[in-house]
Write an enzyme that holds these catalytic residues in place. Structure first.
Site, PDB file in Angstrom:
ATOM      1  N   ARG A  38       2.207   7.794  -1.996  1.00 31.44           N
ATOM      2  CA  ARG A  38       3.298   6.864  -1.676  1.00 31.44           C
ATOM      3  C   ARG A  38       4.420   7.118  -2.672  1.00 31.44           C
ATOM      4  O   ARG A  38       4.382   6.616  -3.791  1.00 31.44           O
ATOM      5  CB  ARG A  38       2.767   5.427  -1.807  1.00 31.44           C
TER       6      ARG A  38
ATOM      7  N   HIS B  25       5.743   0.042  -2.861  1.00 29.08           N
ATOM      8  CA  HIS B  25       4.929  -0.437  -1.727  1.00 29.08           C
ATOM      9  C   HIS B  25       5.851  -0.898  -0.595  1.00 29.08           C
ATOM     10  O   HIS B  25       5.726  -0.481   0.547  1.00 29.08           O
ATOM     11  CB  HIS B  25       4.020  -1.586  -2.181  1.00 29.08           C
TER      12      HIS B  25
ATOM     13  N   TYR C 257       3.931  -0.690 -12.804  1.00 25.36           N
ATOM     14  CA  TYR C 257       2.494  -0.391 -12.904  1.00 25.36           C
ATOM     15  C   TYR C 257       2.127   1.089 -12.773  1.00 25.36           C
ATOM     16  O   TYR C 257       0.963   1.430 -12.877  1.00 25.36           O
ATOM     17  CB  TYR C 257       1.714  -1.222 -11.874  1.00 25.36           C
TER      18      TYR C 257
END
Lengths: 332, 375
Positions: B259, B263, B272
């Site tokens: 990815r 998100h 993160y």
């Protein structure tokens, strides 16, 4: 008193207050653990658990696998074994997969073991619409859980109430569903006591006193009701009640108010049919029948699926609809 | 009795075209012709352009939350191209737009969905797919059911379902896999292992070394493939789809991808994950290797690239114009699809835009003649 002027005050947001309550309870009680999707490194998708993993470590602020039934079911196991788990379900609509564990297991264990096994569990769930979120991110399922014997259901809408009620929920010996109205997560700040304190579950709050009509609501709708009251003529005296706890319901506050005013409008985001307003309306006719001057009214979501965001503001009860209903009830 | 081994398994990893665009000759049989590669490359670029513009629409306040597909297009296109458009059935999550477009979904539908409009889910007749699925992992059971119906009716059709690495933690995933296996339905399970479920990396999500090994428990042929390798994905998908169509039951594909974006637009992955990891994967972008390959074959060059970029900009601008030109749904839309026919209470709520009985029936208070409140 959270009238609209409160919104300018400095202090904590709802998110900050919940975070503070979690931190204080985790310091106070080493049995308290947080678990859920993205609650650790990311601090939760709404940042409610921001910073807590840094303070308490990965063993107490736990990023779980992506499985709501797993989160709820293992939290039940943790609670059975003496921990004080606080699972987060990321959005209201994602309670679905956890429903069986919450309603058929968490809610029933005390009863089915005659008190031998209890489930001190606080389930945190962002709830409600109005933030332009995707599908299944905007629902208001509180009535479903209020209708489940064995669960307590709380939905505070101010930082002060959220901190005090969350602290009570965590210390409660039974499962509590703690709904957080996401629409007002950051919409205003309020002075919140720094020290820990509790607000008892099961106590409504009279937000503003009045004599002509009682408006009963909870969650983000409290602020729509305040806006509606501002639209009314100045000589109309409305008593506004923020339920804060859905179940167990604070019957005394409701009955006292409606016996005084004789008129009542109930407001909630969830669909009208079998919404929690129906229960309140029924209780009012049971306890205030001879005091009523008008039929009890409900201003609620429609009996439809919560629409995607282009239409969500047409769905949610707004101050205009609320004010109209109040006016009509007064004119009855 | 001495101990004996009762189960042994191995999972193969396939890569046909590497990151430099070099094809492994031994693996290149039953893959794509150069003409096909060229066409799919052009299509992939178009999908990427839409993805980039969708991101910008969100950032400029013209669209709600959007999950970028960037970097995962080869897994979507390779599998969808191996399936028969209009015959086989796609059951997506929300990060394989390219597969949906390839099977006939007009591009503006996806924008409409993320613009908060259910008409983006109103799949046109003849397009064999479900709309985007927002909750995680619920759709695989539907794919199993759809494939089961194909089997019951002896139709030569296959269902393909897409999901991420995180979804394989959900109970529904395992139930879907087990049902598909027990009833030997023609379903291909395609896991886009993009390494991250929002902030949770794959190693935290599961202790399994591969996602593919989860299918072993269901006695399903299972594969791991370089998900950014269009040819490898196509080759395995074709094999799985052909087998399913021939009555050979379900299969599992783990497409290893990444990815590249957050998100969704509501996320900030910098909180993160390490940028170095992202940078490493940027070089494995499926578009880069395809372009390198096509250039060595003299099928692509800078002039063609410039022309394609202009064309894609124009196409996507038109798609945006279409999506934005669609007016807000009417108030009645909230009600009209609740049931085949509305009951009297819903009719009343729709007509009066009210839920209070006095508001639904103003004559009760002598305030109005009962005319509709809204409009």
């Amino acid at each position: 008193m959270p009238r609209t002027d409160v919104m300018k005050q400095k202090g904590l947001t709802l998110v900050d207050a919940i975070n503070e309550a979690l931190e204080q309870e985790m310091h106070r009680d080493s049995r308290v653990v947080l678990l859920g999707e993205d609650v650790g490194a990311n601090g939760g998708v709404f940042r409610v658990t921001e910073g807590l993993q840094k303070i308490f470590g990965k063993d107490r602020v736990i990023d779980t696998p992506l499985a709501e039934s797993g989160i709820m079911g293992t939290a039940i196991g943790l609670a059975m074994a003496g921990m004080r788990p606080i699972p987060e379900i990321q959005f209201d609509g994602f309670l679905g997969p956890a429903y069986d564990q919450l309603t058929n297991h968490a809610a029933r264990y005390r009863t089915r073991t005659r008190g031998a096994i209890t489930i001190p569990l606080t389930v945190r769930v962002p709830v409600g619409g109005g933030i332009h979120a995707p599908e299944l991110h905007s629902d208001s399922p509180e009535a479903i859980y209020a209708h489940t014997p064995g669960l307590k259901v709380v939905m505070p809408c101010t930082p002060v109430d959220a901190k005090g009620l969350l602290t009570s929920a965590i210390r409660d010996p039974d499962p509590v569903v703690f709904f957080e109205p996401k629409r007002v997560y950051r919409s205003f700040r309020e002075e919140v006591p720094e020290e820990e304190y509790t607000i008892p579950i099961g106590h409504a709050k009279v937000v503003s006193e009045g004599t002509d009509l009682t408006v009963i609501t909870w969650g983000a709708s409290v602020f729509e009701c305040l806006a509606a009251i501002d639209k009314l003529p100045e000589d109309v005296s409305v008593e506004l009640i923020d339920l804060r706890t859905i179940y167990p319901i604070d019957l005394d506050t409701i009955v006292q108010s409606v016996q005084k005013t004789g008129r009542c409008v109930i407001v909630h985001e969830a669909p009208k049919t079998s919404g929690f307003g129906a229960e309140i309306s029924s209780l009012i006719q049971e306890h205030c029948f001879l005091n009523l001057k008008a039929p009890v009214q409900r201003v609620a979501g429609f009996d439809t699926v919560m629409p995607y965001y282009k239409l969500e503001l047409d769905y949610l009860p707004d101050s205009k609809r609320i004010a109209e209903s109040v006016t009509q009830t007064l004119a009855y | 009795m001495p101990k004996k081994s009762v189960y042994k398994a191995e999972i193969e990893y396939l890569q046909v075209m590497d990151e430099q665009g070099v094809i492994d000759a031994a693996q290149s049989r039953n893959t794509l012709s150069d003409e096909e590669i060229l066409e799919l490359f052009k299509f992939m670029q178009q999908c990427r352009q839409l993805d980039e513009i969708a991101f910008k629409l969100q950032r400029s306040g013209r669209m709600g939350t959007y999950p970028q597909n960037k970097g995962q297009e080869a897994a979507a296109i390779g599998t969808a191209y191996a399936a028969k458009k209009g015959q086989d059935f796609l059951v997506p999550c929300y990060r394989e737009n390219a597969a949906l477009f390839m099977h006939g979904l007009p591009m503006h539908y996806v924008l409409l969905h993320w613009m908060g409009d259910e008409r983006g889910n109103q799949i046109p007749e003849g397009v064999q797919q479900l709309p985007l699925c927002i909750p995680i992992g619920t759709q695989m059971l539907h794919a199993t059911g759809i494939a089961w119906a194909f089997k019951m009716r002896k139709e030569p059709k296959v269902a393909l379902t897409y999901f991420g690495d995180g979804a394989t933690s959900e109970g529904d995933f395992h139930e879907a896999m087990n049902f598909a296996s027990v009833f030997q339905v023609p379903c291909v399970f395609i896991c886009q292992n993009n390494q991250w479920a929002i902030s949770v990396p794959r190693e935290t999500q599961m202790r399994s070394k591969t996602v593919a090994q989860k299918a072993l428990a269901y006695e399903m042929p299972t594969y791991q493939v370089d998900g950014n390798d269009l040819l490898g994905v196509y080759k395995i998908a074709k094999e799985c789809i052909d087998r399913a169509r021939g009555g050979g039951g379900p299969s599992f594909i783990e497409a290893v991808t990444y990815r590249l974006a957050d998100h969704t637009t509501a996320d900030d992955a910098r909180r993160y994950r390490d940028q170095k990891e992202v940078d490493a994967w940027l070089g494995r972008d499926p578009l880069i290797r395809l372009r390198k390959y096509l250039e060595t074959k003299d099928l692509w060059d800078e002039t063609k690239q410039k022309a394609a970029e202009e064309r894609n900009k124009a196409i996507v601008a038109e798609v945006v114009k279409t999506a934005e030109g669609i007016e807000k749904p009417s108030f009645d839309d909230i009600f009209d699809f609740t049931f085949a026919a509305l009951n009297p209470e819903l009719e009343k709520q729709k007509r009066t835009a009210r839920t209070s009985s006095l508001g639904q029936d103003p004559t009760q208070v002598g305030l109005a003649s009962g005319e509709p409140v809204h409009q």
